[in-house]
Design a protein around this motif. Structure first.
Motif: not given
Lengths: 692, 435
Positions: A96-107
C-alpha cells in the motif's frame, strides 16, 4: 557498552565534522547523486516492496526527476501482493505504501477485501507490530480510496489496548507477553495511535490523548546527547531479536511523533532545542553508505521539515576558512533541513572571540546584510579588529514574523568556528655566526625567506649560529605561528630539529655549538639548514632550504654516543644481487707438441744406439738350443717375457692394478718354470762345453 | 530451536563449506571486522562493499561483543581481521593482544586503522608490528604546505599526500593520479624491524603535534619520517596494513574531491578508494603471492636428475614460479629471479631467464670445488611473498680414471719406457744366446 558506543560515535562525528562546535550542512546535491547510486534497481525492480518504497520515497523527497523506471514492474507486484490471501499485514503495508506513491490501478473490491481482513487483525490483535501494520495499512487505504469504509468502530478500545503496552518511562513493549521495552517500539506505537485517531469514527477520549502527550514528553526525557548539540534516541536493550541502531530508532520516534502531532490539536510540550538537535543528528551523519540508513535519514528529515511541533532551521556557512588577503566575505545561509528556503529572517552576528581564550568579544553585535539573489546573509568586510587566527563566531537568527516564531525553531545562538587566514609578511631575516666569548659578529647575512637565496657559512665549536626574523600579520601585528622549526641535516642524514622561540617582537634562535657537540655526535661537515614556518591561518607557509653551514667540531672522544642507525632503504634492500661467476683454476701450462715430439725422438735415440751397437759388435744367436724340448721352452720363455711387457702396456692402456697383478701372478709362475728349464738347459750346455 | 536440525544436517558438509585459506588457495576469505560502532558499517560501506564484491565474507562485530573469538577448538574461524576500532580498550570474548599476535603468527592477515585518541591496546598491537604511533594522544599529523584545500576545514590536519611507495605489486599497475586524503595520527617505523615499510609518507613540512596547544619542544615525529600508512609482511607471509587514520577509509573521503594546497589542479575524486582497495588486494593475498614448484636440475643433454655432480659438469637448473591472482595461479614474469650454487657462500649466483610462462631456467658449469652444495633461490622482492628454495646436491672430484690421458707433453716418458722395454727384450735374447 552503550556509553562506549556513544563515545565512539561522538568521535566519528567529531572527526567527520572537524570541531566540537560543528556546522551542519543541509541536504545538498551530493545527497541526490548518492541516492541514485545507492538505489539502483537490479534488472528493472528492487528486491522487495519495502526497498521499492524506500527508493521511491527517497526520490520523492529529494525531488529527483531522473529516477529509474520501475513503475510497471512494481505495480504488478503490488497488485499481486494485495490480491494474494496469504500476504501478511507487513506485505500489505508496504504494498500500500508503494501504491500511495505509484497510484496503480487496484480494484475497489480488493480494497474492500483487505480492509475487512485488516479490521479483523486490528480487533483481535495483541502484538504491537500487528496493530502497527494493520492500522497504518488502513490509513493508507483511506487515503487511496475514499469509498471504502475503513473507520474503526471501537477506536477507544483499540487505543487502550495499544496504550496498555506502554511503560512508565514512555517506551513500549512489542507484546504483552514480552516484558522488554523498546524505544523503537514507542515510535511504532505512536504512529499506530495516530492512525487510530485519524480512523476513529467518533472522537477519542480526550484524557487518553493527554496521557499520551505526557508519555511523549517522558520519552523525550530519555533522549541522549552528543557534545556537538545533536540529540538522538538509542535502544537500551541490545539483545532484542531485531536490534535497531540509533539511526533507525531515532527515525521511528520522529515518524511517530510527527504522525501523532499532525492528527491532534494542541501543542506537545517539547523543547525546540531537542527537535533541532534531532535534525542535527541526521545531518551530522553525512551520506550514509547503505540504502536503509539513507532512507531513514531522508525520511526523518522530511518528517521534521513538515512537522507540527516545530520546524528546525539550520544555519550553515558555505566557507569557514576566510582569507583576509583575498577579502573574502562572511556568508551565512539559513535553510530548512532539506535545503529549502527559510521564512524572512535576520541573522545577527552577536559575538566573535578568539578560540581557546575566554576574552571578551572582538566585535560588536551587528546584523548581516541579506542578499536575496543568492539567499545568503553577508558581512561585506570583516571588521578591522579581526586579524588572522581561529575565531568562534556566535550567530543568532531573528525571525521577522511572530507567527513564524511558533512554527520554527532556531536553537538560539549558534557557535561557528572560523579560520581567518592571511598572507604573513617576513622581515629582517638574517643569519649570523657569532664568536662565543665576545659575542662579536663574525659573518652576517641577510635572508630573503620568500626568494631563492642560499647562504653558505662556516663555524667551529666555539662559535654560535644566530637566526632571527619577524612575522607580521596583514593587520600589522606580531604573528606567532604554530610551527617554527629550524632543521640541521648532516650529510649522513642525521637530523636535528630546534623550535625557534620568540622574544616579544621577533623570532630568534641562537645555537651554541659548544653545548651541542655531543648532540651532534661530533660529526663535522656540511649541515643543510632548513627553516619551516607554518600555521593553519598562514597562507604562505614557508618550507625553505636556507643554505648550509660547514661545521668544524672536535674529534669524538672514545665514549661519545654514536649517531643512530640509518633506516634501510627498502628499494635497495629488495633489489637483485650482483651476479657471481666462479673462477676456475687455470690449467697447467704445457710445452708445445713439437717440443714433446722432439724429446720423444731424443728418448728413442739410446734404443737406436743400442741396436746399432749390437749390430756393430756382431751379435748372433748361435747359442739358441737346437733340440726340440729346449727350443719349446726357450720360445715359451721369451713369449712369456713378451707377455709380461705386453701386460705392462695393457696396464698402462686400460687395466687396473688388480687385474694386472692377477695376470702377472700366473705369468710369473709360468715364467719361473719355463725360465728355470731354459736357463738350466743353457747352464748344462755351457757346463758340458767347459768340461769338454 | 529450529536451527539445530539444520545445523546437524550441515555438519558432514562443513569441510566443503569452508573454502578457507590454504597454500593452494591463499586468498583470505572469511574476515572478521571489529568496529567501535556499527554506524561505521554504513559510513565506510564503499570500502566494505569493494571487499564483499571480491568474494570476502565480512563478519561485522562490535569490538566489545562478549561472543567474539578468533578460534574455536583450535581452528581459526577467520582468515583475516580488520580492526576499525581505534578507541577500544579491551576486546570482548577471547580476543586480546596475544590472541591477535597468535592469529598473525599463524599466517593470517590484519588491517589496523587507528586515529588520534587511539587506545593503548591498538597502540600495543601496532608496536608489536614494528610501528610506533605518536605517544601524545591528542597529536595529529599537521602539514601547512601540503594540506587539502577545503572551505570548511582550516586547521590543516586534512592532508593530501601523494608520496607513495613505488611498487606495482602493492598499489596496482594503474598510476595513482590524485593525492590521498588523510586525517589522523602519524607513526614512525621501528628501525630494528626490517619487514615494515612506509606506503604513504608525509611531506617534509609535516609534523605530528596537538593542533590546539603551543609547541615548546620539537615534536617527536617530523618530516618524511612520518609514516601515514605502513605495511608489514611477516616472515610467514602474513600481511598487515596499519593506517593512522580511520576516516580515510570512509565513504566521505572516498567520494570527496581533493585539491592539494599550492597546486591548481582540482581532482574530482581523491585516490583514497583506489589506494586502499589496491592495498587491500595486497593484504588479502590477491596479489604478490608467489609459489615455486617443479624445481629441476640435470646435466646438460640429459633429462634425469643425478644424485651427484662431478666438478666441471655442465648443468641446467629450472624452476616454475606462479603468482596468485585471487582466483588462479598465473605465470609470474620477472627478470630478476636468481639462483645460487651455495656452499658456505655462493660460488655461482646467476639470473634466471624466463619463457614468460612461469618457467625460469639457466645453465652453468659446476665449480671445480667439491663438497656438499645447495641450489638456493632466495627471492625477496618488495611486496612479494618471499620464496626460499634450497636443494642439496653433492659435488665430487674426478675419479682416478677420469683425468686426461695421453698428454703430448708426456710422450718422452712413454717413449723412454717403451724403448727401455723393447731394449730389455732384445737384450735378454742377445744375452742368453750370443756365442
Amino acid at each position: 557498552m552503550a556509553r562506549n558506543l556513544v563515545g565512539s560515535l561522538v568521535l566519528v562525528l567529531a572527526i567527520s565534522l572537524c570541531e566540537a562546535a560543528s556546522i551542519f550542512q543541509p541536504i545538498s546535491e551530493s545527497h541526490r547523486s548518492a541516492a541514485l547510486e545507492l538505489f539502483t534497481p537490479a534488472d528493472g525492480s528492487f528486491g522487495s516492496l519495502e526497498e521499492t518504497y524506500e527508493a521511491l520515497r527517497t526520490f520523492g523527497i529529494l525531488g529527483i526527476q531522473k529516477k529509474p523506471d520501475i513503475g510497471t514492474g512494481s505495480c504488478q507486484s503490488v497488485s499481486e501482493t494485495l490480491e494474494s490471501s496469504s500476504s501478511t499485514t507487513k506485505d500489505l503495508f508496504f504494498a500500500l505504501k508503494v501504491n500511495s506513491i505509484l497510484e496503480c490501478k487496484i480494484d475497489e473490491a480488493i480494497f474492500q477485501d483487505i480492509t475487512s481482513r485488516l479490521k479483523a487483525v486490528v480487533n483481535d490483535g495483541n502484538s504491537l507490530l500487528d496493530f502497527y501494520y494493520s492500522i497504518s495499512s488502513l490509513v493508507l487505504i483511506k487515503d487511496q480510496n475514499s469509498r471504502v469504509d475503513v473507520l474503526l468502530g471501537d477506536a477507544d478500545g483499540i487505543f487502550r489496548s495499544i496504550k496498555a503496552l506502554s511503560q512508565s518511562d514512555g517506551r513500549w513493549r512489542y507484546s504483552s507477553s514480552n516484558p522488554e521495552s523498546s524505544t523503537y517500539a514507542a515510535g511504532l506505537a505512536l504512529e499506530a495511535l495516530a492512525g487510530v485517531i485519524s480512523l476513529a469514527s467518533s472522537e477519542i477520549d480526550h484524557s487518553l490523548i493527554v496521557t499520551l502527550k505526557n508519555d511523549i514528553v517522558k520519552l523525550f526525557d530519555s533522549i541522549e546527547k552528543y557534545d556537538d548539540g545533536s540529540f538522538y534516541f538509542d535502544e537500551k536493550l541490545v539483545d532484542a531479536r531485531e536490534h535497531h541502531g540509533p539511526l533507525s530508532t531515532t527515525s521511528a520516534v520522529i515518524r511517530g511523533l510527527t504522525a501523532f502531532a499532525s492528527v491532534t490539536s494542541g501543542t506537545i510540550n517539547l523543547s525546540g532545542n531537542k527537535i533541532l538537535g534531532l535534525a542535527k543528528f541526521f545531518l551530522g551523519i553525512g551520506i550514509p553508505g547503505n540504502s536503509k540508513d539513507f532512507f531513514n535519514q531522508i525520511d526523518s528529515l522530511a518528517c521534521l521539515e513538515s512537522n507540527r511541533v516545530s520546524v528546525p532551521l539550520i544555519l550553515s556557512l558555505p566557507a569557514t576558512v576566510l582569507s583576509l588577503t583575498k577579502k573574502d566575505q562572511l556568508k551565512v545561509k539559513v535553510d530548512t533541513v532539506l535545503g529549502s528556503s527559510a521564512p524572512p529572517l535576520t541573522v545577527k552576528l552577536m559575538q566573535a572571540f578568539i578560540s581557546g581564550s575566554k576574552d571578551s568579544s572582538v566585535i560588536e553585535t551587528q546584523e548581516l546584510r541579506f542578499d536575496p539573489e543568492n539567499a545568503v546573509h553577508l558581512l561585506d568586510v570583516l571588521p578591522k579588529s579581526v586579524d588572522v587566527g581561529n575565531y568562534i563566531f556566535v550567530f543568532e537568527i531573528v525571525l521577522h514574523d511572530s507567527v513564524d516564531k511558533k512554527v520554527y525553531t532556531t536553537g538560539g545562538q549558534t557557535q561557528v568556528p572560523l579560520f581567518v587566514t592571511g598572507v604573513i609578511k617576513t622581515d629582517n631575516a638574517e643569519i649570523a655566526v657569532l664568536d662565543s666569548d665576545l659575542g662579536s659578529i663574525e659573518t652576517q647575512k641577510k635572508l630573503d625567506l620568500a626568494g631563492e637565496t642560499s647562504v653558505s657559512l662556516s663555524a667551529n665549536h666555539l662559535q654560535k649560529l644566530r637566526l632571527s626574523f619577524q612575522l607580521t600579520t596583514p593587520r600589522g601585528k606580531f604573528f606567532k605561528p604554530h610551527q617554527v622549526f629550524l632543521k640541521l641535516r648532516h650529510e649522513t642524514e642525521v637530523e636535528h630539529i630546534f623550535v625557534v622561540g620568540n622574544s616579544g617582537k621577533q623570532f630568534e634562535i641562537i645555537l651554541d655549538f659548544l653545548g651541542l657537540v655531543e648532540k651532534f655526535f661530533y660529526l663535522s661537515g656540511q649541515y643543510d639548514i632548513q627553516l619551516t614556518v607554518g600555521d593553519a591561518v598562514m597562507e604562505n607557509s614557508i618550507l625553505r632550504a636556507v643554505g648550509h653551514v660547514e661545521l668544524d667540531l672536535p674529534e669524538a672522544p672514545e665514549k661519545a654516543p654514536h649517531p643512530p642507525a640509518r633506516p634501510v632503504d627498502p628499494y635497495s634492500r629488495y633489489g637483485p644481487k650482483a651476479e657471481i661467476t666462479h673462477i676456475f683454476r687455470a690449467p697447467e701450462k704445457r710445452p708445445p707438441k713439437e717440443l714433446s715430439l722432439a724429446f720423444l725422438g731424443l728418448t728413442l735415440l739410446p734404443f737406436v744406439g743400442f741396436l746399432i751397437g749390437l749390430l756393430h759388435i756382431g751379435v748372433n744367436l748361435k747359442n739358441f738350443p737346437t733340440s726340440a724340448v729346449p727350443v719349446t721352452f726357450a720360445i715359451l720363455f721369451h713369449l712369456g717375457i713378451a707377455a709380461v711387457l705386453l701386460l705392462y702396456a695393457l696396464f698402462w692402456l686400460k687395466w687396473d692394478l688388480f687385474t694386472t697383478l692377477k695376470t702377472l701372478g700366473f705369468l710369473g709362475a709360468f715364467l719361473m718354470f719355463v725360465g728355470h728349464r731354459t736357463l738350466s738347459h743353457l747352464a748344462s750346455t755351457s757346463a758340458k762345453l767347459k768340461s769338454a | 530451536m529450529p536451527k539445530l536440525p539444520l545445523f546437524l544436517i550441515l555438519i558432514p558438509f562443513l569441510p566443503f563449506l569452508c573454502t578457507s585459506f590454504s597454500p593452494e588457495n591463499p586468498s583470505s576469505r572469511r574476515v572478521l571486522v571489529l568496529l567501535d560502532d556499527l554506524a561505521l558499517k554504513s559510513s565506510h560501506s564503499v570500502y566494505f562493499k569493494s571487499l564483499q564484491s571480491r568474494g570476502f565474507e565480512l563478519d561485522f562485530k562490535l569490538a566489545d561483543d562478549p561472543k567474539i573469538g578468533l578460534q574455536r577448538y583450535g581452528q581459526y574461524l577467520y582468515d583475516g581481521l580488520i580492526l576499525f576500532c581505534p578507541t577500544t580498550d579491551r576486546f570482548g570474548g577471547s580476543i586480546d593482544l596475544a590472541a591477535i599476535l597468535d592469529f598473525v603468527d599463524s599466517g593470517h592477515d590484519l588491517i589496523i586503522a587507528a586515529d588520534n585518541n587511539a587506545s593503548d591496546l591498538i597502540r600495543e598491537i601496532a608496536t608489536e608490528c614494528g610501528v610506533d604511533f605518536d605517544e601524545d594522544p591528542a597529536a595529529m599529523v599537521i602539514d601547512h604546505t601540503s594540506y587539502a584545500v577545503s572551505e570548511t576545514e582550516g586547521d590543516h590536519t586534512l592532508i593530501a599526500s601523494d608520496d607513495f611507495i613505488k611498487s606495482n605489486v602493492l598499489l596496482g599497475s594503474e598510476k595513482i593520479e590524485a593525492p590521498v586524503l588523510f586525517q589522523g595520527i602519524g607513526h614512525s617505523l621501528s628501525p630494528a624491524n626490517s619487514l615494515v615499510l612506509k606506503v604513504l609518507s608525509a611531506s617534509p613540512s609535516a609534523y605530528s603535534a596537538n593542533p590546539k596547544s603551543k609547541l615548546s619542544n620539537p615534536p617527536s615525529l617530523t618530516g618524511s619520517a612520518i609514516s601515514l600508512v605502513s605495511i608489514l609482511q611477516a616472515r610467514n607471509n602474513a600481511r598487515i596494513l596499519i593506517s593512522g587514520s580511520l576516516v580515510m577509509f570512509s565513504n566521505r573521503f572516498f567520494r570527496s574531491g581533493v585539491q592539494k594546497a599550492g597546486t591548481l589542479t582540482k581532482h574530482e575524486k581523491s585516490s583514497n578508494e583506489q589506494f586502499l582497495t589496491e592495498l587491500s588486494k595486497w593484504v588479502f593475498h590477491e596479489r604478490g603471492h608467489l609459489k615455486a614448484v617443479n624445481v629441476q636440475h640435470h646435466k646438460d643433454g640429459e633429462a634425469d636428475e643425478p644424485s651427484m655432480y662431478r666438478i666441471n659438469d655442465d648443468l641446467v637448473y629450472s624452476v616454475e614460479i606462479y603468482e596468485w591472482s585471487g582466483r588462479s595461479w598465473e605465470p609470474y614474469v620477472a627478470d630478476d629471479v636468481q639462483v645460487q650454487f651455495y656452499m658456505m657462500s655462493p660460488y655461482v649466483l646467476k639470473n634466471l631467464s624466463t619463457d614468460k610462462k612461469g618457467r625460469y631456467f639457466t645453465a652453468f658449469k659446476v665449480p671445480d670445488v667439491y663438497g656438499v652444495f645447495q641450489f638456493k633461490v632466495e627471492y625477496q622482492r618488495l611486496g612479494y611473498t618471499s620464496l626460499s628454495l634450497s636443494k642439496q646436491i653433492p659435488v665430487r672430484p674426478y675419479r682416478h680414471n677420469e683425468y686426461e690421458r695421453f698428454i703430448p707433453a708426456a710422450y718422452p716418458y712413454y717413449g723412454a719406457a717403451f724403448s727401455m722395454m723393447a731394449g730389455f727384450f732384445i737384450f735378454t735374447a742377445v744375452h742368453l744366446y750370443n756365442k
